[in-house]
Motif scaffolding. Structure first.
Motif, PDB file in Angstrom:
ATOM      1  N   ASN A 154       0.828  -1.212   0.000  1.00 40.71           N
ATOM      2  CA  ASN A 154       0.000   0.000   0.000  1.00 40.71           C
ATOM      3  C   ASN A 154       0.865   1.266   0.000  1.00 40.71           C
ATOM      4  O   ASN A 154       0.548   2.250  -0.688  1.00 40.71           O
ATOM      5  N   LYS A 155       1.943   1.244   0.770  1.00 41.84           N
ATOM      6  CA  LYS A 155       2.833   2.407   0.813  1.00 41.84           C
ATOM      7  C   LYS A 155       3.578   2.584  -0.516  1.00 41.84           C
ATOM      8  O   LYS A 155       3.788   3.713  -0.974  1.00 41.84           O
ATOM      9  N   LEU A 156       3.951   1.468  -1.129  1.00 42.20           N
ATOM     10  CA  LEU A 156       4.586   1.550  -2.444  1.00 42.20           C
ATOM     11  C   LEU A 156       3.624   2.127  -3.476  1.00 42.20           C
ATOM     12  O   LEU A 156       4.020   2.919  -4.341  1.00 42.20           O
ATOM     13  N   LYS A 157       2.354   1.743  -3.386  1.00 49.38           N
ATOM     14  CA  LYS A 157       1.344   2.271  -4.308  1.00 49.38           C
ATOM     15  C   LYS A 157       1.162   3.773  -4.106  1.00 49.38           C
ATOM     16  O   LYS A 157       1.003   4.523  -5.072  1.00 49.38           O
ATOM     17  N   GLU A 158       1.158   4.197  -2.837  1.00 44.20           N
ATOM     18  CA  GLU A 158       1.035   5.628  -2.547  1.00 44.20           C
ATOM     19  C   GLU A 158       2.243   6.384  -3.110  1.00 44.20           C
ATOM     20  O   GLU A 158       2.106   7.466  -3.701  1.00 44.20           O
TER      21      GLU A 158
END
Length: 215
Positions: A154-158
């Protein structure tokens, strides 16, 4: 202007041309250097996003491989691919720590990427060892996906989303600046041409007047 001799007018015209040419050339060189620097920054931002995308891709490959080796514990190729993906992910994250990237992108710190990756990598290596020991369970994989991979993903996507938005803005600003520079060059060039034409007309008129007087 009328009181100046033809020679003085010619010298004035040549002087204006030289000064204008040198000034315009200096401006163009300065702007080209500035735009070259900004283009390099744009390339760096694209590299940042490429590494973030590569990290996401490697993570997805690892998760897929993990499920694959659980279903078929004799699939040595999938295990090998999984270990390669772990190294590939580590390489992409390591790239993001480079100083040239950190100067333009603060996503690594903002999204706590390094800490999340360290936790993720440690857990993946633990699961690989459990698989080699014949102890990997479905529960291990589910727990890993929910508590370790998903937060990291999720953080990589953000990070990817923010990086993409920054890329788009940078490209837009870069294009607009190029357009503004070109407009300025055209306008200044037209002004110089107009001035030189005016001087040429005045000089021609002066020469004509002088010839008429001689006649």
């Amino acid at each position: 202007m009328k009181n100046l001799s033809i020679k003085a007018k010619l010298i004035s015209m040549v002087s204006i041309f030289i000064i204008s040419f040198v000034g315009l050339n200096g401006y163009i060189n300065a702007e080209l250097n500035s735009q070259e620097s900004k283009f390099k920054e744009l390339q760096t931002l694209v590299e940042v996003r490429s590494n973030v995308v590569a990290s996401l891709t490697s993570g997805l490959q690892i998760t897929s491989a993990m499920r694959g080796i659980y279903i078929d514990n004799t699939d040595a190729k999938t295990l090998s691919n999984m270990e390669k993906a772990v190294k590939s992910l580590a390489k992409s994250i390591s790239n993001l720590k480079e100083e040239r990237f950190k100067k333009l992108s603060k996503g690594v710190e903002k999204f706590n990427i390094l800490a999340l990756h360290a936790t993720y990598q440690s857990d993946v290596l633990r699961l690989i060892q459990r698989f080699k020991d014949g102890k990997l369970t479905d529960k291990d994989i589910i727990t890993h996906i929910k508590t370790v991979w998903r937060p990291f993903k999720n953080k990589l996507k953000e990070y990817k989303k923010v990086s993409k938005a920054k890329d788009i803005k940078y490209v837009k600003d870069y294009t607009e600046e190029n357009s503004d520079i070109l407009t300025i060059i055209i306008i200044v060039s037209l002004i110089i041409i107009a001035i030189l034409l005016s001087y040429s007309i005045i000089i021609v008129q002066s020469i004509t007047t002088s010839l008429n007087k001689v006649q």
